[in-house]
Design a protein around this motif. Structure first.
Motif, PDB file in Angstrom:
ATOM      1  N   LEU A  76       0.835  -1.204   0.000  1.00  0.00           N
ATOM      2  CA  LEU A  76       0.000   0.000   0.000  1.00  0.00           C
ATOM      3  C   LEU A  76       0.871   1.257   0.000  1.00  0.00           C
ATOM      4  O   LEU A  76       0.634   2.196  -0.766  1.00  0.00           O
ATOM      5  N   SER A  77       1.902   1.251   0.829  1.00  0.00           N
ATOM      6  CA  SER A  77       2.750   2.444   0.957  1.00  0.00           C
ATOM      7  C   SER A  77       3.389   2.832  -0.380  1.00  0.00           C
ATOM      8  O   SER A  77       3.670   4.004  -0.622  1.00  0.00           O
ATOM      9  N   GLN A  78       3.595   1.846  -1.238  1.00  0.00           N
ATOM     10  CA  GLN A  78       4.224   2.109  -2.534  1.00  0.00           C
ATOM     11  C   GLN A  78       3.276   2.812  -3.519  1.00  0.00           C
ATOM     12  O   GLN A  78       3.718   3.311  -4.552  1.00  0.00           O
ATOM     13  N   HIS A  79       1.990   2.799  -3.217  1.00  0.00           N
ATOM     14  CA  HIS A  79       1.020   3.435  -4.118  1.00  0.00           C
ATOM     15  C   HIS A  79       0.495   4.776  -3.592  1.00  0.00           C
ATOM     16  O   HIS A  79      -0.042   5.560  -4.361  1.00  0.00           O
ATOM     17  N   LEU A  80       0.669   5.027  -2.297  1.00  0.00           N
ATOM     18  CA  LEU A  80       0.081   6.228  -1.691  1.00  0.00           C
ATOM     19  C   LEU A  80       0.595   7.497  -2.374  1.00  0.00           C
ATOM     20  O   LEU A  80       1.795   7.635  -2.617  1.00  0.00           O
ATOM     21  N   GLY A  81      -0.339   8.401  -2.675  1.00  0.00           N
ATOM     22  CA  GLY A  81       0.018   9.715  -3.204  1.00  0.00           C
ATOM     23  C   GLY A  81       0.421   9.728  -4.670  1.00  0.00           C
ATOM     24  O   GLY A  81       0.724  10.788  -5.214  1.00  0.00           O
ATOM     25  N   ARG A  82       0.391   8.569  -5.348  1.00  0.00           N
ATOM     26  CA  ARG A  82       0.838   8.551  -6.746  1.00  0.00           C
ATOM     27  C   ARG A  82      -0.205   9.093  -7.716  1.00  0.00           C
ATOM     28  O   ARG A  82       0.101   9.321  -8.885  1.00  0.00           O
ATOM     29  N   ALA A  83      -1.423   9.255  -7.251  1.00  0.00           N
ATOM     30  CA  ALA A  83      -2.503   9.805  -8.089  1.00  0.00           C
ATOM     31  C   ALA A  83      -2.580   9.086  -9.440  1.00  0.00           C
ATOM     32  O   ALA A  83      -2.545   9.722 -10.509  1.00  0.00           O
ATOM     33  N   ILE A  84      -2.667   7.764  -9.390  1.00  0.00           N
ATOM     34  CA  ILE A  84      -2.768   6.955 -10.612  1.00  0.00           C
ATOM     35  C   ILE A  84      -4.061   7.313 -11.340  1.00  0.00           C
ATOM     36  O   ILE A  84      -5.133   7.383 -10.720  1.00  0.00           O
TER      37      ILE A  84
END
Ligand code: HEM
Length: 155
Positions: A76-84
């Motif tokens: 999860l931490s690797q995707h946070l804030g990436r605004a995919i």
């Protein structure tokens, strides 16, 4: 086939070697893709391997991602804030399905339906969780995906 003799999706796919081939082929495609290459430009060199471990754990294989990377929370931490964006999500899905064909993952209707079901769910969750205003649960189990409504039928 009863529940005890139905293989996991992990076994059906061909286990860790097949998933490693899948993610290697996928990230080769990503690196050449105009939509996704910028998203993954700074990725960890072990990324393809780590995603293969994740998929293996989700599909009923060993808990190798949890042991080596820290499980759900780290993913999860690797995707946070990436605004995919939806365009990026859809391309991710298209390229991994192309990679599945390239490396000849099983193409029976049952396996591919279960496989795409997880990926459709997971990519949509990645979009939601990566939104700048997302408030996802930070701790949750690694999902376990099975055959759903159409397991292999054997008389
Ligand atoms: C089912 C869908 C998905 C799965 C299973 C998945 C899985 C993962 C995992 C396991 C990691 C962490 C790898 C590690 O331990 O180092 C990760 C990182 C990442 N994911 Fe996803 N992901 C999904 C969808 C997406 C989508 C749709 C995007 C963007 C289009 C994306 C972009 C990224 C990026 C940029 C990283 C960080 C890469 C790095 O710097 O190493 N993911 N993903």
């Amino acid at each position: 086939m009863d529940d005890q003799s139905t293989p996991t999706l992990y076994t059906w796919a061909g286990g860790a070697p097949a998933l490693a081939r899948l993610t290697e082929a996928f990230y080769r495609r990503v690196a050449e893709d105009e939509v996704l290459a910028p998203v993954f430009a700074g990725m960890d060199p072990g990324h393809a391997h780590h995603v293969a471990l994740w998929l293996g754990e989700v599909f009923g294989g060993p808990a190798a991602y949890t042991e080596e990377r820290g499980g759900y929370e780290f993913m999860l931490s690797q995707h946070l804030g990436r605004a995919i964006t939806e365009e990026q999500r859809r391309r991710w899905l298209d390229l991994i399905m192309d990679a599945a064909d390239e490396v000849a993952l099983p193409d029976d209707p049952e396996f591919r339906a279960a496989f795409v079901s997880y990926l459709e769910w997971g990519t949509r969750l990645a979009v939601r969780n990566s939104a700048v205003d997302a408030t996802p649960f930070h701790e949750a189990p690694v999902p376990k995906w099975g055959w759903g409504e159409a397991p292999p039928y054997v008389q």
